[in-house]
Motif scaffolding. Sequence first.
Motif, PDB file in Angstrom:
ATOM      1  N   PRO A 187       0.831  -1.217   0.000  1.00 63.39           N
ATOM      2  CA  PRO A 187       0.000   0.000   0.000  1.00 63.39           C
ATOM      3  C   PRO A 187       0.857   1.255   0.000  1.00 63.39           C
ATOM      4  O   PRO A 187       1.857   1.338   0.710  1.00 63.39           O
ATOM      5  CB  PRO A 187      -0.801  -0.131   1.300  1.00 63.39           C
ATOM      6  N   THR A 188       0.445   2.208  -0.789  1.00 63.86           N
ATOM      7  CA  THR A 188       1.179   3.481  -0.870  1.00 63.86           C
ATOM      8  C   THR A 188       0.560   4.560   0.013  1.00 63.86           C
ATOM      9  O   THR A 188       0.951   5.717  -0.065  1.00 63.86           O
ATOM     10  CB  THR A 188       1.206   3.983  -2.323  1.00 63.86           C
ATOM     11  N   TRP A 189      -0.398   4.191   0.839  1.00 62.84           N
ATOM     12  CA  TRP A 189      -1.026   5.162   1.736  1.00 62.84           C
ATOM     13  C   TRP A 189      -0.007   5.711   2.721  1.00 62.84           C
ATOM     14  O   TRP A 189       0.882   5.000   3.184  1.00 62.84           O
ATOM     15  CB  TRP A 189      -2.167   4.502   2.503  1.00 62.84           C
ATOM     16  N   LYS A 190      -0.168   6.980   3.067  1.00 64.31           N
ATOM     17  CA  LYS A 190       0.705   7.596   4.068  1.00 64.31           C
ATOM     18  C   LYS A 190       0.310   7.079   5.450  1.00 64.31           C
ATOM     19  O   LYS A 190      -0.852   7.174   5.847  1.00 64.31           O
ATOM     20  CB  LYS A 190       0.583   9.120   4.021  1.00 64.31           C
ATOM     21  N   PRO A 191       1.263   6.531   6.222  1.00 65.53           N
ATOM     22  CA  PRO A 191       0.906   5.940   7.519  1.00 65.53           C
ATOM     23  C   PRO A 191       0.187   6.899   8.461  1.00 65.53           C
ATOM     24  O   PRO A 191      -0.820   6.541   9.067  1.00 65.53           O
ATOM     25  CB  PRO A 191       2.265   5.508   8.084  1.00 65.53           C
ATOM     26  N   LEU A 192       0.700   8.123   8.591  1.00 61.95           N
ATOM     27  CA  LEU A 192       0.081   9.055   9.534  1.00 61.95           C
ATOM     28  C   LEU A 192      -1.334   9.406   9.095  1.00 61.95           C
ATOM     29  O   LEU A 192      -2.249   9.480   9.932  1.00 61.95           O
ATOM     30  CB  LEU A 192       0.932  10.321   9.649  1.00 61.95           C
ATOM     31  N   ASP A 193      -1.545   9.611   7.807  1.00 63.17           N
ATOM     32  CA  ASP A 193      -2.865   9.981   7.318  1.00 63.17           C
ATOM     33  C   ASP A 193      -3.867   8.836   7.475  1.00 63.17           C
ATOM     34  O   ASP A 193      -4.955   9.019   8.042  1.00 63.17           O
ATOM     35  CB  ASP A 193      -2.795  10.387   5.846  1.00 63.17           C
ATOM     36  N   ILE A 194      -3.519   7.659   6.969  1.00 61.32           N
ATOM     37  CA  ILE A 194      -4.500   6.583   6.921  1.00 61.32           C
ATOM     38  C   ILE A 194      -4.676   5.898   8.273  1.00 61.32           C
ATOM     39  O   ILE A 194      -5.803   5.599   8.685  1.00 61.32           O
ATOM     40  CB  ILE A 194      -4.118   5.569   5.831  1.00 61.32           C
ATOM     41  N   ALA A 195      -3.589   5.657   9.000  1.00 61.97           N
ATOM     42  CA  ALA A 195      -3.758   5.090  10.341  1.00 61.97           C
ATOM     43  C   ALA A 195      -4.493   6.074  11.244  1.00 61.97           C
ATOM     44  O   ALA A 195      -5.327   5.677  12.075  1.00 61.97           O
ATOM     45  CB  ALA A 195      -2.398   4.727  10.929  1.00 61.97           C
ATOM     46  N   GLY A 196      -4.214   7.379  11.072  1.00 60.66           N
ATOM     47  CA  GLY A 196      -4.967   8.389  11.821  1.00 60.66           C
ATOM     48  C   GLY A 196      -6.423   8.420  11.423  1.00 60.66           C
ATOM     49  O   GLY A 196      -7.317   8.590  12.265  1.00 60.66           O
ATOM     50  N   TYR A 197      -6.685   8.250  10.147  1.00 63.92           N
ATOM     51  CA  TYR A 197      -8.056   8.187   9.640  1.00 63.92           C
ATOM     52  C   TYR A 197      -8.807   6.996  10.241  1.00 63.92           C
ATOM     53  O   TYR A 197      -9.985   7.103  10.636  1.00 63.92           O
ATOM     54  CB  TYR A 197      -7.987   8.098   8.113  1.00 63.92           C
ATOM     55  N   LEU A 198      -8.136   5.851  10.343  1.00 62.96           N
ATOM     56  CA  LEU A 198      -8.760   4.672  10.965  1.00 62.96           C
ATOM     57  C   LEU A 198      -9.103   4.944  12.431  1.00 62.96           C
ATOM     58  O   LEU A 198     -10.191   4.599  12.910  1.00 62.96           O
ATOM     59  CB  LEU A 198      -7.810   3.480  10.872  1.00 62.96           C
ATOM     60  N   TYR A 199      -8.155   5.546  13.140  1.00 64.58           N
ATOM     61  CA  TYR A 199      -8.356   5.807  14.571  1.00 64.58           C
ATOM     62  C   TYR A 199      -9.460   6.833  14.814  1.00 64.58           C
ATOM     63  O   TYR A 199     -10.353   6.626  15.642  1.00 64.58           O
ATOM     64  CB  TYR A 199      -7.034   6.290  15.173  1.00 64.58           C
ATOM     65  N   LEU A 200      -9.425   7.929  14.094  1.00 65.82           N
ATOM     66  CA  LEU A 200     -10.388   9.010  14.327  1.00 65.82           C
ATOM     67  C   LEU A 200     -11.802   8.596  13.935  1.00 65.82           C
ATOM     68  O   LEU A 200     -12.777   9.016  14.572  1.00 65.82           O
ATOM     69  CB  LEU A 200      -9.958  10.250  13.544  1.00 65.82           C
ATOM     70  N   GLY A 201     -11.931   7.767  12.907  1.00 68.57           N
ATOM     71  CA  GLY A 201     -13.260   7.276  12.553  1.00 68.57           C
ATOM     72  C   GLY A 201     -13.871   6.427  13.661  1.00 68.57           C
ATOM     73  O   GLY A 201     -15.062   6.536  13.963  1.00 68.57           O
ATOM     74  N   GLY A 202     -13.050   5.571  14.271  1.00 71.45           N
ATOM     75  CA  GLY A 202     -13.553   4.770  15.394  1.00 71.45           C
ATOM     76  C   GLY A 202     -13.946   5.620  16.583  1.00 71.45           C
ATOM     77  O   GLY A 202     -14.974   5.388  17.226  1.00 71.45           O
ATOM     78  N   LEU A 203     -13.115   6.625  16.884  1.00 74.95           N
ATOM     79  CA  LEU A 203     -13.426   7.546  17.984  1.00 74.95           C
ATOM     80  C   LEU A 203     -14.735   8.280  17.728  1.00 74.95           C
ATOM     81  O   LEU A 203     -15.580   8.409  18.633  1.00 74.95           O
ATOM     82  CB  LEU A 203     -12.277   8.535  18.149  1.00 74.95           C
ATOM     83  N   ALA A 204     -14.946   8.739  16.496  1.00 78.10           N
ATOM     84  CA  ALA A 204     -16.154   9.495  16.175  1.00 78.10           C
ATOM     85  C   ALA A 204     -17.397   8.623  16.279  1.00 78.10           C
ATOM     86  O   ALA A 204     -18.398   9.008  16.906  1.00 78.10           O
ATOM     87  CB  ALA A 204     -16.029  10.075  14.767  1.00 78.10           C
ATOM     88  N   GLY A 205     -17.369   7.454  15.655  1.00 81.58           N
ATOM     89  CA  GLY A 205     -18.557   6.604  15.649  1.00 81.58           C
ATOM     90  C   GLY A 205     -18.989   6.189  17.042  1.00 81.58           C
ATOM     91  O   GLY A 205     -20.193   6.230  17.382  1.00 81.58           O
ATOM     92  N   ALA A 206     -18.049   5.780  17.884  1.00 77.33           N
ATOM     93  CA  ALA A 206     -18.393   5.371  19.241  1.00 77.33           C
ATOM     94  C   ALA A 206     -18.832   6.564  20.087  1.00 77.33           C
ATOM     95  O   ALA A 206     -19.709   6.435  20.960  1.00 77.33           O
ATOM     96  CB  ALA A 206     -17.200   4.673  19.891  1.00 77.33           C
ATOM     97  N   SER A 207     -18.257   7.742  19.840  1.00 73.31           N
ATOM     98  CA  SER A 207     -18.672   8.934  20.589  1.00 73.31           C
ATOM     99  C   SER A 207     -20.123   9.296  20.300  1.00 73.31           C
ATOM    100  O   SER A 207     -20.840   9.778  21.188  1.00 73.31           O
ATOM    101  CB  SER A 207     -17.756  10.111  20.242  1.00 73.31           C
ATOM    102  N   SER A 208     -20.572   9.081  19.064  1.00 72.70           N
ATOM    103  CA  SER A 208     -21.980   9.366  18.739  1.00 72.70           C
ATOM    104  C   SER A 208     -22.925   8.467  19.526  1.00 72.70           C
ATOM    105  O   SER A 208     -23.988   8.911  19.977  1.00 72.70           O
ATOM    106  CB  SER A 208     -22.207   9.193  17.231  1.00 72.70           C
ATOM    107  N   LEU A 209     -22.556   7.206  19.674  1.00 77.63           N
ATOM    108  CA  LEU A 209     -23.378   6.308  20.498  1.00 77.63           C
ATOM    109  C   LEU A 209     -23.410   6.769  21.949  1.00 77.63           C
ATOM    110  O   LEU A 209     -24.475   6.789  22.592  1.00 77.63           O
ATOM    111  CB  LEU A 209     -22.818   4.888  20.425  1.00 77.63           C
TER     112      LEU A 209
END
Length: 339
Positions: A58-80
Amino acid sequence: MSGSDVTREGVQGARPGRDATTGARAGRRRRRRGRGEQPMVPDAQFSSYYGKPVLNKPTWKPLDIAGYLYLGGLAGASSLLAAGAHATGRPDLARVAKLGAAGAITASLAALVHDLGRPARFINMLRVFKPTSPMNMGSWLLAGYAPLTMAAAASDVAGRYRLVGAGATAAAAALGPAVATYTAVLLSDTAVPSWHEGYRELPFVFAGSGASAAAGLALAAVPAAQAGPARRMAVLGAALETALFQVMKRRMGMVAEPFEQGRPHKLLRAAEVLTAGGAALAALTGRRRDRGLAVAAGVALMSGSAALRFGVFHAGVDSAEDPKYTVVPQRERLEARAG
């Protein structure tokens, strides 16, 4: 030498020291000398043409995509968590969770767009609707979810349009589980071995990780009197994340090796320690009501969730670079079908 000179015992009339010894006596002689038989065929080396990997990593940037994975999980669970706090009359917890969801999903989208290079590339993904594509469905999910979190947070902060805010909070909570876990489906849909083989458990691992992060944010920012749901979410999320990740690694077999090597191993080990420690501290805060303890628990839980996402990301990249993680499972599947 005629054909009659050769018998089961070797060559008749051979002079010692001039002819090679064969049969069982050769083995005995080599054993007496302590050398043993030497393999004539070298161990197999997994490689491809021109020494290149079987897969392009994968050519994804680690900071961008791993951060994207983390922040999405934080957001979804926070809404619940926000919806539950709103329904049970915990205004401080509801506000922190709503702001956390809105802020996390905004930062997550920013990280995704930064990796894509141009905002127009994200907009282009909304030109079609393709249920068989996790990337396309995830884009539509984010496009619907992000405005809801912002409406819910804005209504709470302004103290106006409460019905609109309540509706946005409920709608965001309905989409929250999908937002927290769809990135696991996205990773599993690739050919990267250590992501693809975890398709059964990885969504649940990400769900537990997101719950731990959301609970950690709430514990760090909300008074202990209103943080009861966050404490319970922290314990449940940590248990789900830790247990399912171990189950996933056992089921994956050899393809789980990248999780146990190098940088991924260090990150995932840190994730285990931080998540377990944060959950234990969260449970203690319910009895002691110690503000410093609650903040420590919250920071540990959020850090552990982030370490898990980065560890999973780097393990997948490592597995794509080694051909054996692609070749061996394919051979095993072909043999199983033939059998």
